[in-house]
Design a protein around this motif. Structure first.
Motif, PDB file in Angstrom:
ATOM      1  N   ASN A  37     -35.443  47.229   4.691  1.00 13.66           N
ATOM      2  CA  ASN A  37     -34.846  48.552   4.894  1.00 13.66           C
ATOM      3  C   ASN A  37     -35.185  49.516   3.761  1.00 13.66           C
ATOM      4  OD1 ASN A  37     -33.739  47.792   7.314  1.00 13.66           O
ATOM      5  ND2 ASN A  37     -31.700  47.385   6.479  1.00 13.66           N
ATOM      6  N   LEU A  38     -35.150  49.029   2.532  1.00 12.32           N
ATOM      7  CA  LEU A  38     -35.511  49.878   1.392  1.00 12.32           C
ATOM      8  C   LEU A  38     -36.966  50.314   1.470  1.00 12.32           C
ATOM      9  CD1 LEU A  38     -33.647  48.071  -1.524  1.00 12.32           C
ATOM     10  CD2 LEU A  38     -33.201  50.372  -0.657  1.00 12.32           C
ATOM     11  N   LEU A  39     -37.839  49.402   1.882  1.00 12.88           N
ATOM     12  CA  LEU A  39     -39.256  49.729   2.017  1.00 12.88           C
ATOM     13  C   LEU A  39     -39.467  50.786   3.107  1.00 12.88           C
ATOM     14  CD1 LEU A  39     -41.973  49.011   0.838  1.00 12.88           C
ATOM     15  CD2 LEU A  39     -42.187  47.205   2.526  1.00 12.88           C
ATOM     16  N   ILE A  40     -38.748  50.654   4.207  1.00 11.60           N
ATOM     17  CA  ILE A  40     -38.841  51.653   5.282  1.00 11.60           C
ATOM     18  C   ILE A  40     -38.358  53.007   4.774  1.00 11.60           C
ATOM     19  CG2 ILE A  40     -37.852  52.347   7.506  1.00 11.60           C
ATOM     20  CD1 ILE A  40     -37.894  49.322   8.252  1.00 11.60           C
ATOM     21  N   ASP A  41     -37.242  53.023   4.066  1.00  8.29           N
ATOM     22  CA  ASP A  41     -36.726  54.277   3.501  1.00  8.29           C
ATOM     23  C   ASP A  41     -37.737  54.913   2.557  1.00  8.29           C
ATOM     24  OD1 ASP A  41     -34.383  53.945   4.896  1.00  8.29           O
ATOM     25  OD2 ASP A  41     -33.219  53.257   3.152  1.00  8.29           O
ATOM     26  N   GLN A  42     -38.366  54.074   1.745  1.00 14.25           N
ATOM     27  CA  GLN A  42     -39.351  54.578   0.789  1.00 14.25           C
ATOM     28  C   GLN A  42     -40.537  55.209   1.514  1.00 14.25           C
ATOM     29  OE1 GLN A  42     -41.312  51.662  -1.834  1.00 14.25           O
ATOM     30  NE2 GLN A  42     -40.147  52.653  -3.482  1.00 14.25           N
ATOM     31  N   HIS A  43     -41.003  54.589   2.586  1.00  9.32           N
ATOM     32  CA  HIS A  43     -42.125  55.145   3.351  1.00  9.32           C
ATOM     33  C   HIS A  43     -41.728  56.453   4.033  1.00  9.32           C
ATOM     34  CE1 HIS A  43     -45.275  52.178   2.844  1.00  9.32           C
ATOM     35  NE2 HIS A  43     -44.357  51.227   2.965  1.00  9.32           N
ATOM     36  N   ARG A  44     -40.506  56.526   4.529  1.00  8.05           N
ATOM     37  CA  ARG A  44     -40.047  57.768   5.148  1.00  8.05           C
ATOM     38  C   ARG A  44     -40.003  58.906   4.137  1.00  8.05           C
ATOM     39  NH1 ARG A  44     -35.081  55.204   8.551  1.00  8.05           N
ATOM     40  NH2 ARG A  44     -36.316  54.402  10.277  1.00  8.05           N
ATOM     41  N   ARG A  45     -39.481  58.614   2.945  1.00  9.82           N
ATOM     42  CA  ARG A  45     -39.437  59.657   1.908  1.00  9.82           C
ATOM     43  C   ARG A  45     -40.846  60.085   1.513  1.00  9.82           C
ATOM     44  NH1 ARG A  45     -35.104  56.564   0.009  1.00  9.82           N
ATOM     45  NH2 ARG A  45     -36.425  55.471  -1.471  1.00  9.82           N
ATOM     46  N   ALA A  46     -41.755  59.121   1.408  1.00 10.05           N
ATOM     47  CA  ALA A  46     -43.143  59.449   1.041  1.00 10.05           C
ATOM     48  C   ALA A  46     -43.792  60.316   2.112  1.00 10.05           C
ATOM     49  CB  ALA A  46     -43.945  58.172   0.822  1.00 10.05           C
ATOM     50  N   ALA A  47     -43.490  60.051   3.384  1.00  8.08           N
ATOM     51  CA  ALA A  47     -44.061  60.850   4.471  1.00  8.08           C
ATOM     52  C   ALA A  47     -43.538  62.285   4.419  1.00  8.08           C
ATOM     53  CB  ALA A  47     -43.729  60.220   5.817  1.00  8.08           C
ATOM     54  N   LEU A  48     -42.282  62.455   4.031  1.00 13.34           N
ATOM     55  CA  LEU A  48     -41.732  63.804   3.916  1.00 13.34           C
ATOM     56  C   LEU A  48     -42.344  64.569   2.759  1.00 13.34           C
ATOM     57  CD1 LEU A  48     -37.937  63.171   4.585  1.00 13.34           C
ATOM     58  CD2 LEU A  48     -39.567  64.337   6.077  1.00 13.34           C
ATOM     59  N   ARG A  49     -42.737  63.870   1.735  1.00 11.91           N
ATOM     60  CA  ARG A  49     -43.275  64.522   0.534  1.00 11.91           C
ATOM     61  C   ARG A  49     -44.755  64.869   0.653  1.00 11.91           C
ATOM     62  NH1 ARG A  49     -40.743  60.211  -3.218  1.00 11.91           N
ATOM     63  NH2 ARG A  49     -38.587  60.852  -3.195  1.00 11.91           N
ATOM     64  N   GLN A  50     -45.416  64.426   1.706  1.00 10.23           N
ATOM     65  CA  GLN A  50     -46.845  64.692   1.821  1.00 10.23           C
ATOM     66  C   GLN A  50     -47.069  66.180   2.064  1.00 10.23           C
ATOM     67  OE1 GLN A  50     -48.370  62.178   4.897  1.00 10.23           O
ATOM     68  NE2 GLN A  50     -48.432  60.381   3.585  1.00 10.23           N
ATOM     69  N   HIS A  51     -47.905  66.766   1.240  1.00  6.97           N
ATOM     70  CA  HIS A  51     -48.246  68.174   1.376  1.00  6.97           C
ATOM     71  C   HIS A  51     -49.578  68.405   0.684  1.00  6.97           C
ATOM     72  CE1 HIS A  51     -47.171  68.694  -2.853  1.00  6.97           C
ATOM     73  NE2 HIS A  51     -46.111  67.962  -2.594  1.00  6.97           N
ATOM     74  N   GLU A  52     -50.169  69.538   1.005  1.00  2.00           N
ATOM     75  CA  GLU A  52     -51.441  69.878   0.372  1.00  2.00           C
ATOM     76  C   GLU A  52     -51.185  70.344  -1.057  1.00  2.00           C
ATOM     77  OE1 GLU A  52     -54.299  72.234   2.572  1.00  2.00           O
ATOM     78  OE2 GLU A  52     -53.032  72.002   4.339  1.00  2.00           O
ATOM     79  N   GLU A  53     -52.131  70.050  -1.913  1.00  2.00           N
ATOM     80  CA  GLU A  53     -52.038  70.527  -3.291  1.00  2.00           C
ATOM     81  C   GLU A  53     -52.156  72.050  -3.286  1.00  2.00           C
ATOM     82  OE1 GLU A  53     -51.488  68.973  -6.222  1.00  2.00           O
ATOM     83  OE2 GLU A  53     -51.069  67.188  -5.028  1.00  2.00           O
ATOM     84  N   LEU A  54     -51.372  72.699  -4.094  1.00  2.00           N
ATOM     85  CA  LEU A  54     -51.373  74.150  -4.154  1.00  2.00           C
ATOM     86  C   LEU A  54     -52.746  74.679  -4.584  1.00  2.00           C
ATOM     87  CD1 LEU A  54     -49.533  76.545  -3.699  1.00  2.00           C
ATOM     88  CD2 LEU A  54     -48.860  76.413  -6.085  1.00  2.00           C
ATOM     89  N   ASP A  55     -53.407  73.958  -5.485  1.00  2.00           N
ATOM     90  CA  ASP A  55     -54.728  74.390  -5.953  1.00  2.00           C
ATOM     91  C   ASP A  55     -55.778  74.319  -4.846  1.00  2.00           C
ATOM     92  OD1 ASP A  55     -53.655  74.827  -8.438  1.00  2.00           O
ATOM     93  OD2 ASP A  55     -54.223  72.849  -9.208  1.00  2.00           O
ATOM     94  N   ALA A  56     -55.565  73.459  -3.840  1.00  2.00           N
ATOM     95  CA  ALA A  56     -56.525  73.313  -2.756  1.00  2.00           C
ATOM     96  C   ALA A  56     -56.406  74.437  -1.729  1.00  2.00           C
ATOM     97  CB  ALA A  56     -56.332  71.968  -2.070  1.00  2.00           C
ATOM     98  N   LEU A  57     -55.278  75.113  -1.707  1.00  2.00           N
ATOM     99  CA  LEU A  57     -55.079  76.205  -0.750  1.00  2.00           C
ATOM    100  C   LEU A  57     -55.747  77.487  -1.249  1.00  2.00           C
ATOM    101  CD1 LEU A  57     -51.263  75.778   0.026  1.00  2.00           C
ATOM    102  CD2 LEU A  57     -53.169  75.183   1.523  1.00  2.00           C
ATOM    103  N   PRO A  58     -56.246  78.320  -0.335  1.00  2.00           N
ATOM    104  CA  PRO A  58     -56.755  79.631  -0.768  1.00  2.00           C
ATOM    105  C   PRO A  58     -55.596  80.462  -1.308  1.00  2.00           C
ATOM    106  CG  PRO A  58     -56.790  79.441   1.628  1.00  2.00           C
ATOM    107  CD  PRO A  58     -56.388  78.112   1.090  1.00  2.00           C
ATOM    108  N   GLU A  59     -55.892  81.355  -2.204  1.00  2.00           N
ATOM    109  CA  GLU A  59     -54.831  82.117  -2.872  1.00  2.00           C
ATOM    110  C   GLU A  59     -53.971  82.899  -1.884  1.00  2.00           C
ATOM    111  OE1 GLU A  59     -54.261  85.236  -6.541  1.00  2.00           O
ATOM    112  OE2 GLU A  59     -56.022  83.957  -6.475  1.00  2.00           O
ATOM    113  N   ALA A  60     -54.560  83.366  -0.797  1.00  2.00           N
ATOM    114  CA  ALA A  60     -53.796  84.118   0.203  1.00  2.00           C
ATOM    115  C   ALA A  60     -52.738  83.244   0.879  1.00  2.00           C
ATOM    116  CB  ALA A  60     -54.739  84.693   1.246  1.00  2.00           C
ATOM    117  N   ALA A  61     -52.948  81.926   0.892  1.00  2.00           N
ATOM    118  CA  ALA A  61     -52.002  81.014   1.540  1.00  2.00           C
ATOM    119  C   ALA A  61     -50.923  80.498   0.594  1.00  2.00           C
ATOM    120  CB  ALA A  61     -52.768  79.834   2.140  1.00  2.00           C
ATOM    121  N   HIS A  62     -51.005  80.856  -0.683  1.00  2.00           N
ATOM    122  CA  HIS A  62     -49.983  80.417  -1.631  1.00  2.00           C
ATOM    123  C   HIS A  62     -48.638  81.028  -1.262  1.00  2.00           C
ATOM    124  CE1 HIS A  62     -52.722  79.204  -5.240  1.00  2.00           C
ATOM    125  NE2 HIS A  62     -53.138  78.699  -4.107  1.00  2.00           N
TER     126      HIS A  62
END
Length: 145
Positions: A37-62
């Motif tokens: 259960n803890l491992l499942i919770d950890q994977h769920r939290r990691a999936a929520l935290r996935q996002h593109e790096e701000l530096d990878a986005l064009p400045e207009a999309a910041h």
């Protein structure tokens, strides 16, 4: 898990939860179940935290900073404060004292009147004069920009 430290943390958390249980018939099964259960919770939290790096986005999309942190807003706010301070400084001394006691010290009119030795009506007039002076300064500042 590929990370030894994360695995060690997971094991420690699992044991801490299982040891807190009283009268468990199958502690090993409970330990496995808790770890899963803890491992499942950890994977769920990691999936929520996935996002593109701000530096990878064009400045207009910041994402934009909040309005109060925008340079123009900060300048306007600073100029507004300076205009109000100038308006307060320009008030006659007794009027300024009553206004400052009301606005910055948050004293009620009766207490200001007692402190200054004037009537409550006079305190109200001083405060109104101070408010009008600040509003006039802010209005002239807006018209100038």
């Amino acid at each position: 898990m590929r990370n030894r430290e994360a695995a060690a943390d997971l094991v420690q958390e699992s044991y801490a939860r299982v040891l807190g249980e009283a009268a468990v018939r199958e502690p090993r099964a409970l330990l496995y179940h808790t770890t899963r259960n803890l491992l499942i919770d950890q994977h769920r939290r990691a999936a929520l935290r996935q996002h593109e790096e701000l530096d990878a986005l064009p400045e207009a999309a910041h994402p934009a900073a909040p309005r109060h942190l925008q340079p123009e807003e900060a300048l306007e706010s600073s100029q507004g404060w300076q205009a109000c301070v100038a308006a307060i400084d320009a008030l006659p001394p007794r009027c300024r004292d009553a206004f400052v006691l009301h606005v910055f010290e948050e004293l009620p009119h009766a207490q200001i009147a007692a402190r200054m030795g004037i009537s409550v009506s006079m305190v109200e007039k001083h405060i109104a004069r101070g408010m009008l002076s600040c509003q006039a300064q802010l209005r002239s500042l807006r018209e100038a920009t």
